[in-house]
Design an enzyme around this catalytic site. Sequence first.
Site, mmCIF file in Angstrom:
data_model
loop_
_atom_site.group_PDB
_atom_site.id
_atom_site.type_symbol
_atom_site.label_atom_id
_atom_site.label_comp_id
_atom_site.label_asym_id
_atom_site.label_seq_id
_atom_site.Cartn_x
_atom_site.Cartn_y
_atom_site.Cartn_z
ATOM 1 N N VAL A 46 1.801 -3.910 -7.968
ATOM 2 C CA VAL A 46 2.206 -4.246 -9.345
ATOM 3 C C VAL A 46 1.394 -3.439 -10.360
ATOM 4 O O VAL A 46 1.951 -2.822 -11.280
ATOM 5 C CB VAL A 46 2.028 -5.767 -9.615
ATOM 6 C CG1 VAL A 46 2.222 -6.091 -11.088
ATOM 7 C CG2 VAL A 46 2.992 -6.576 -8.770
ATOM 8 N N CYS A 298 6.977 -12.105 -2.304
ATOM 9 C CA CYS A 298 7.338 -12.813 -3.538
ATOM 10 C C CYS A 298 8.152 -14.075 -3.327
ATOM 11 O O CYS A 298 7.705 -15.161 -3.698
ATOM 12 C CB CYS A 298 8.072 -11.858 -4.465
ATOM 13 S SG CYS A 298 7.110 -10.366 -4.761
HETATM 14 C C1 UGA Z 1 11.536 -9.721 -5.572
HETATM 15 C C2 UGA Z 1 12.445 -9.749 -6.813
HETATM 16 O O1 UGA Z 1 13.716 -9.189 -6.503
HETATM 17 C C3 UGA Z 1 11.809 -8.981 -7.970
HETATM 18 O O2 UGA Z 1 12.612 -9.107 -9.126
HETATM 19 C C4 UGA Z 1 10.419 -9.564 -8.242
HETATM 20 O O3 UGA Z 1 9.747 -8.869 -9.263
HETATM 21 C C5 UGA Z 1 9.588 -9.484 -6.989
HETATM 22 O O4 UGA Z 1 10.253 -10.230 -5.939
HETATM 23 C C6 UGA Z 1 8.228 -10.072 -7.301
HETATM 24 O O5 UGA Z 1 8.141 -11.255 -7.622
HETATM 25 O O6 UGA Z 1 7.232 -9.321 -7.363
HETATM 26 P P1 UGA Z 1 11.075 -7.995 -3.584
HETATM 27 O O7 UGA Z 1 10.527 -9.181 -2.850
HETATM 28 O O8 UGA Z 1 10.301 -6.747 -3.641
HETATM 29 O O9 UGA Z 1 11.435 -8.391 -5.110
HETATM 30 O O10 UGA Z 1 12.447 -7.581 -2.866
HETATM 31 P P2 UGA Z 1 13.980 -7.968 -3.001
HETATM 32 O O11 UGA Z 1 14.762 -6.720 -3.065
HETATM 33 O O12 UGA Z 1 14.210 -8.965 -4.033
HETATM 34 O O13 UGA Z 1 14.240 -8.618 -1.553
HETATM 35 C C7 UGA Z 1 13.644 -9.836 -1.154
HETATM 36 C C8 UGA Z 1 14.201 -10.250 0.182
HETATM 37 O O14 UGA Z 1 15.569 -10.620 0.071
HETATM 38 C C9 UGA Z 1 14.150 -9.175 1.265
HETATM 39 O O15 UGA Z 1 13.781 -9.769 2.478
HETATM 40 C C10 UGA Z 1 15.569 -8.658 1.322
HETATM 41 O O16 UGA Z 1 15.907 -8.114 2.562
HETATM 42 C C11 UGA Z 1 16.339 -9.923 1.037
HETATM 43 N N1 UGA Z 1 17.695 -9.691 0.475
HETATM 44 C C12 UGA Z 1 17.839 -9.194 -0.772
HETATM 45 C C13 UGA Z 1 18.803 -10.036 1.228
HETATM 46 O O17 UGA Z 1 18.693 -10.522 2.382
HETATM 47 N N2 UGA Z 1 20.038 -9.860 0.680
HETATM 48 C C14 UGA Z 1 20.216 -9.374 -0.573
HETATM 49 O O18 UGA Z 1 21.386 -9.266 -1.023
HETATM 50 C C15 UGA Z 1 19.085 -9.021 -1.316
#
Ligand code: UGA
Length: 473
Positions: A46, A298
């Site tokens: 971050v 997160c």
């Molecule tokens: C998440 C949020 O999306 C960010 O907005 C936030 O700033 C961040 O947490 C944080 O609090 O710092 P992140 O954990 O990096 O971001 O990744 P994401 O892309 O959100 O994915 C999270 C999880 O959901 C992953 O395991 C991903 O594979 C899964 N996911 C995401 C799915 O299974 N399907 C989807 O359609 C999207």
Amino acid sequence: MKQLKKLSSIHFCLLFLFIHSNTIASQSIFRTPARPTIAVIGTGYVGLVTGAGLAEFKNNVICADIDTKKISALQQGIIPIYEPGLKELVDHNVQAGRLIFSNDVAGAIKKSNIVMIAVGTPTASDGSADLSYVQSVVHTIAQNINGYKVICTKSTVPIGTGAMIRQLLEQQGVDADMFTIISNPEFLREGSAVHDFLQPDRLVIGSESEQGSSMMRTIYQLVIDNGVPFVDTNVSTSETIKYASNAFLAAKLSFINEIANICDATGADVHIVARAMGLDKRISPEFLKPGPGFGGSCFPKDSQALLNMGKHLKVNLPMVQASLDTNDAQKKKPAQKLLALFNNDIAGKKIAILGVAFKANTDDVRETPALATIQLLQEHGAIIKAYDPVAMEQMKILAPDIIYCQSLEDAVTNADAIILMTEWHEFKTMNLEKVAQLVKNRCIVDARNILDALELKRLGFVFDNIGRSYLAQ
Ligand code: UGA
């Protein structure tokens, strides 16, 4: 727009007064001293993206950290994390003279107008967020405050942290007029953090004073001028927005994963269900991809911390709890699906795990669904061979007792089955004909639904996926 322009001129007046009312040594270290100096404390994912991004917005930034190894690597242009586009952003701003790295945290605080706290807030043993690193930064601020400072939390911190920081500073003898508290949560996704910082969906600033809020608007002026919606609110509302956003997205994922399971039981296709749901503007198509459950630092951590806050405040949050419970169950799905394909007998079988990062484009393995999958397979006596383009070094810490392979080909050679866990481009585009030649047995669970089911069928694979099982019939 007119209103924005009016606001901009007020900001620049405030900024001028602000910078010149402080005895700041920054004139000697930055090429353009007529900009605020921001100290970003903590150079993790971050802090680093925030520091480089704010420098890209033409601010002067000192990224400071007590970790001397990390700072000396950064000073040599070495980025300690895998994040696409970050090295270019850092290099560009270092060369432009707007970004420097330092392990002198006290010095960075003294030289800055704005101090951004971007240190870690890991989960404590009781599920709450451990604020000891934040408190330690606040202590350093109290000891080194040498003029009016805007003190801003960037890390995800529990609701009420802004108030706690104020209290801590005052307890340590800092005059209440010497600072203002701001909450400016980040909404960065690992793997696309640079894009998310430079082109955010919205900017949230929670502040205690108009002066603080104006300063923050100034450092984000370029983004605001581009029409990015800006939410100006109080500190606790801003802190809540971050938790509410993450818990809502996590719930959306658990919801679509539950629907995927219904689809598997009924012969429906979750992709078509999700697409049609997403066409309803109230729902939106984002975050409706089913998979092996959410991981990362997160969603699991923040949902747990929100539950913990609810407990303390005596507010029930059954939906947040349910989304975590569903996720725990979902993480076991890929292994359970494989077990079903083998009639529960996988003892001694070699299983290739493709992808251990919690999602593509990151080397982060925190809360990765791959770990739950590996553990369940191991409980049934399977031998695990894993391959990931970038996350294997991190995974060796969590799962030291599996075989790590140098390539996709190594991992699948002689495998009795494959589980595809992470949606890396390399796996999306893998040559299935070649894979079919290398494996011992043509069996695959595609936990990300990225492989071509028709092609798998043509090659004689027995397979399963998440929410599209009917394709394998
Ligand atoms: C998440 C949020 O999306 C960010 O907005 C936030 O700033 C961040 O947490 C944080 O609090 O710092 P992140 O954990 O990096 O971001 O990744 P994401 O892309 O959100 O994915 C999270 C999880 O959901 C992953 O395991 C991903 O594979 C899964 N996911 C995401 C799915 O299974 N399907 C989807 O359609 C999207």
